[in-house]
Design a protein around this motif. Structure first.
Motif, PDB file in Angstrom:
ATOM      1  N   SER A   1       0.636  -1.339   0.026  1.00 52.63           N
ATOM      2  CA  SER A   1       0.049  -0.126  -0.064  1.00 52.63           C
ATOM      3  C   SER A   1       0.757   1.073  -0.136  1.00 52.63           C
ATOM      4  N   ARG A   2       0.377   2.072  -0.487  1.00 50.47           N
ATOM      5  CA  ARG A   2       1.052   3.635  -0.438  1.00 50.47           C
ATOM      6  C   ARG A   2       0.280   4.808  -0.453  1.00 50.47           C
ATOM      7  N   LEU A   3       0.555   5.682   0.075  1.00 49.14           N
ATOM      8  CA  LEU A   3      -0.125   7.036   0.094  1.00 49.14           C
ATOM      9  C   LEU A   3      -0.020   7.617  -1.323  1.00 49.14           C
ATOM     10  N   VAL A   4      -0.984   8.029  -2.058  1.00 48.49           N
ATOM     11  CA  VAL A   4      -1.045   8.344  -3.161  1.00 48.49           C
ATOM     12  C   VAL A   4      -1.204  10.017  -3.182  1.00 48.49           C
ATOM     13  N   GLU A   5      -1.859  10.459  -2.290  1.00 48.50           N
ATOM     14  CA  GLU A   5      -2.262  11.920  -2.508  1.00 48.50           C
ATOM     15  C   GLU A   5      -3.098  12.323  -1.120  1.00 48.50           C
ATOM     16  N   VAL A   6      -2.783  13.457  -0.592  1.00 47.96           N
ATOM     17  CA  VAL A   6      -3.489  14.138   0.473  1.00 47.96           C
ATOM     18  C   VAL A   6      -4.222  15.425  -0.088  1.00 47.96           C
ATOM     19  N   VAL A   7      -5.583  15.424  -0.128  1.00 44.98           N
ATOM     20  CA  VAL A   7      -6.357  16.368  -0.546  1.00 44.98           C
ATOM     21  C   VAL A   7      -6.821  17.366   0.694  1.00 44.98           C
ATOM     22  N   GLU A   8      -6.465  18.492   0.473  1.00 45.02           N
ATOM     23  CA  GLU A   8      -6.727  19.442   1.815  1.00 45.02           C
ATOM     24  C   GLU A   8      -7.952  20.355   1.541  1.00 45.02           C
ATOM     25  N   PHE A   9      -8.628  20.733   2.364  1.00 44.02           N
ATOM     26  CA  PHE A   9      -9.755  21.594   2.249  1.00 44.02           C
ATOM     27  C   PHE A   9      -9.773  22.790   3.002  1.00 44.02           C
ATOM     28  N   ALA A  10      -9.978  23.812   2.753  1.00 45.87           N
ATOM     29  CA  ALA A  10      -9.945  25.146   3.486  1.00 45.87           C
ATOM     30  C   ALA A  10     -11.194  25.652   3.498  1.00 45.87           C
ATOM     31  N   GLY A  11     -11.367  26.852   4.259  1.00 42.80           N
ATOM     32  CA  GLY A  11     -12.690  27.637   4.317  1.00 42.80           C
ATOM     33  C   GLY A  11     -13.857  26.972   5.366  1.00 42.80           C
ATOM     34  N   ASP A  12     -15.043  27.656   5.381  1.00 44.00           N
ATOM     35  CA  ASP A  12     -15.941  27.263   6.279  1.00 44.00           C
ATOM     36  C   ASP A  12     -16.323  25.945   6.005  1.00 44.00           C
ATOM     37  N   LEU A  13     -16.101  24.757   6.747  1.00 36.79           N
ATOM     38  CA  LEU A  13     -16.491  23.523   6.428  1.00 36.79           C
ATOM     39  C   LEU A  13     -17.649  22.849   7.008  1.00 36.79           C
ATOM     40  N   ALA A  14     -18.293  23.737   8.089  1.00 36.04           N
ATOM     41  CA  ALA A  14     -19.234  23.397   8.991  1.00 36.04           C
ATOM     42  C   ALA A  14     -20.652  23.243   8.145  1.00 36.04           C
ATOM     43  N   GLU A  15     -21.488  22.427   9.005  1.00 39.05           N
ATOM     44  CA  GLU A  15     -22.800  22.009   8.113  1.00 39.05           C
ATOM     45  C   GLU A  15     -23.598  23.251   8.007  1.00 39.05           C
ATOM     46  N   ASP A  16     -24.077  23.703   6.878  1.00 42.88           N
ATOM     47  CA  ASP A  16     -24.998  24.794   6.615  1.00 42.88           C
ATOM     48  C   ASP A  16     -25.988  24.689   5.571  1.00 42.88           C
ATOM     49  N   GLY A  17     -26.063  23.419   5.297  1.00 41.34           N
ATOM     50  CA  GLY A  17     -27.083  23.081   4.070  1.00 41.34           C
ATOM     51  C   GLY A  17     -26.590  23.348   2.755  1.00 41.34           C
ATOM     52  N   THR A  18     -25.442  23.840   2.476  1.00 47.29           N
ATOM     53  CA  THR A  18     -24.919  24.103   1.466  1.00 47.29           C
ATOM     54  C   THR A  18     -24.327  22.837   0.889  1.00 47.29           C
ATOM     55  N   GLU A  19     -24.922  22.341  -0.117  1.00 52.80           N
ATOM     56  CA  GLU A  19     -24.464  20.929  -0.763  1.00 52.80           C
ATOM     57  C   GLU A  19     -23.243  21.321  -1.738  1.00 52.80           C
ATOM     58  N   ASP A  20     -23.000  22.294  -2.431  1.00 54.74           N
ATOM     59  CA  ASP A  20     -21.934  23.039  -3.110  1.00 54.74           C
ATOM     60  C   ASP A  20     -20.725  22.556  -2.359  1.00 54.74           C
ATOM     61  N   LYS A  21     -20.240  22.563  -1.222  1.00 50.44           N
ATOM     62  CA  LYS A  21     -19.449  22.249  -0.354  1.00 50.44           C
ATOM     63  C   LYS A  21     -18.742  21.127  -0.493  1.00 50.44           C
ATOM     64  N   LEU A  22     -19.650  19.939  -0.873  1.00 49.78           N
ATOM     65  CA  LEU A  22     -19.104  18.803  -1.088  1.00 49.78           C
ATOM     66  C   LEU A  22     -18.660  18.302  -2.397  1.00 49.78           C
ATOM     67  N   VAL A  23     -18.725  19.385  -3.549  1.00 54.80           N
ATOM     68  CA  VAL A  23     -18.326  19.200  -4.761  1.00 54.80           C
ATOM     69  C   VAL A  23     -16.978  18.777  -4.673  1.00 54.80           C
ATOM     70  N   PRO A  24     -15.981  19.590  -4.227  1.00 59.23           N
ATOM     71  CA  PRO A  24     -14.502  19.308  -4.094  1.00 59.23           C
ATOM     72  C   PRO A  24     -14.236  17.832  -3.575  1.00 59.23           C
ATOM     73  N   LYS A  25     -14.989  17.583  -2.550  1.00 62.37           N
ATOM     74  CA  LYS A  25     -14.732  16.306  -1.790  1.00 62.37           C
ATOM     75  C   LYS A  25     -15.068  15.150  -2.528  1.00 62.37           C
ATOM     76  N   LEU A  26     -16.385  15.285  -3.473  1.00 60.35           N
ATOM     77  CA  LEU A  26     -16.723  14.156  -4.300  1.00 60.35           C
ATOM     78  C   LEU A  26     -15.679  14.105  -5.547  1.00 60.35           C
ATOM     79  N   ASP A  27     -15.062  15.260  -6.084  1.00 53.79           N
ATOM     80  CA  ASP A  27     -14.371  15.127  -6.973  1.00 53.79           C
ATOM     81  C   ASP A  27     -13.026  14.336  -6.336  1.00 53.79           C
ATOM     82  N   ALA A  28     -12.478  14.621  -5.179  1.00 53.34           N
ATOM     83  CA  ALA A  28     -11.531  14.038  -4.653  1.00 53.34           C
ATOM     84  C   ALA A  28     -11.477  12.426  -4.567  1.00 53.34           C
ATOM     85  N   VAL A  29     -12.633  12.026  -4.363  1.00 55.43           N
ATOM     86  CA  VAL A  29     -12.799  10.506  -3.801  1.00 55.43           C
ATOM     87  C   VAL A  29     -13.362   9.781  -5.305  1.00 55.43           C
ATOM     88  N   ARG A  30     -13.607  10.669  -6.395  1.00 56.33           N
ATOM     89  CA  ARG A  30     -14.404  10.099  -7.598  1.00 56.33           C
ATOM     90  C   ARG A  30     -13.614   8.561  -8.198  1.00 56.33           C
TER      91      ARG A  30
END
Length: 142
Positions: free
Chosen positions: A33-62
């Motif tokens: 096994s090997r670490l391929v990548e660490v994807v970091e996210f910044a900004g306000d990550l707290a839950e606020d009902g904004t589904e757009d915040k998930l887009v970069p994370k969904l792209d990261a795990v695609r």
């Protein structure tokens, strides 16, 4: 297969998918096994009902086959599943190394059906209809 881990410290699976500041992506094979990548996210990550915040994370795990999280919301889980990524929620913080070790043991043996299905991600299913038709014809004559 690529496996993603929602993490705050890069050691444990200890983060909610939507709030995770980091997602560590490993390539996991039965003997390595090997670490391929660490994807970091910044900004306000707290839950606020904004589904757009998930887009970069969904792209990261695609491209991943599995995603380990401490928690994940229903809507996010559905979006992860739509990407054909298998989400796994851990009951408490667990070391990534231990999870990888357990996955490798399973991969060395006979993986359960759900994992075999996960392992087929990214592979095109192919059917040889001629061979299947020949086999069906032979079965009719028996």
């Amino acid at each position: 297969m690529k496996v993603a881990f929602a993490t705050e410290n890069l050691i444990d699976v200890d983060a909610h998918f939507g709030w995770a500041k980091k997602i560590a992506i490993y390539e996991v094979q039965p003997d390595a096994s090997r670490l391929v990548e660490v994807v970091e996210f910044a900004g306000d990550l707290a839950e606020d009902g904004t589904e757009d915040k998930l887009v970069p994370k969904l792209d990261a795990v695609r491209d991943c086959a599995m995603l380990y999280v401490a928690a994940i919301g229903g809507s996010a889980a559905a979006k992860v599943v739509n990407l054909r990524v298998h989400p796994v929620k851990v009951a408490s913080a667990q070391p990534i190394a231990n999870i990888i070790e357990r996955l490798q043991e399973v991969l060395k043996g006979t993986p359960p059906p759900w994992l075999r299905k996960v392992l087929l991600k990214g592979r095109e299913r192919s059917f040889d209809f001629d061979a299947e038709q020949d086999a069906a014809s032979e079965a009719e004559h028996v």
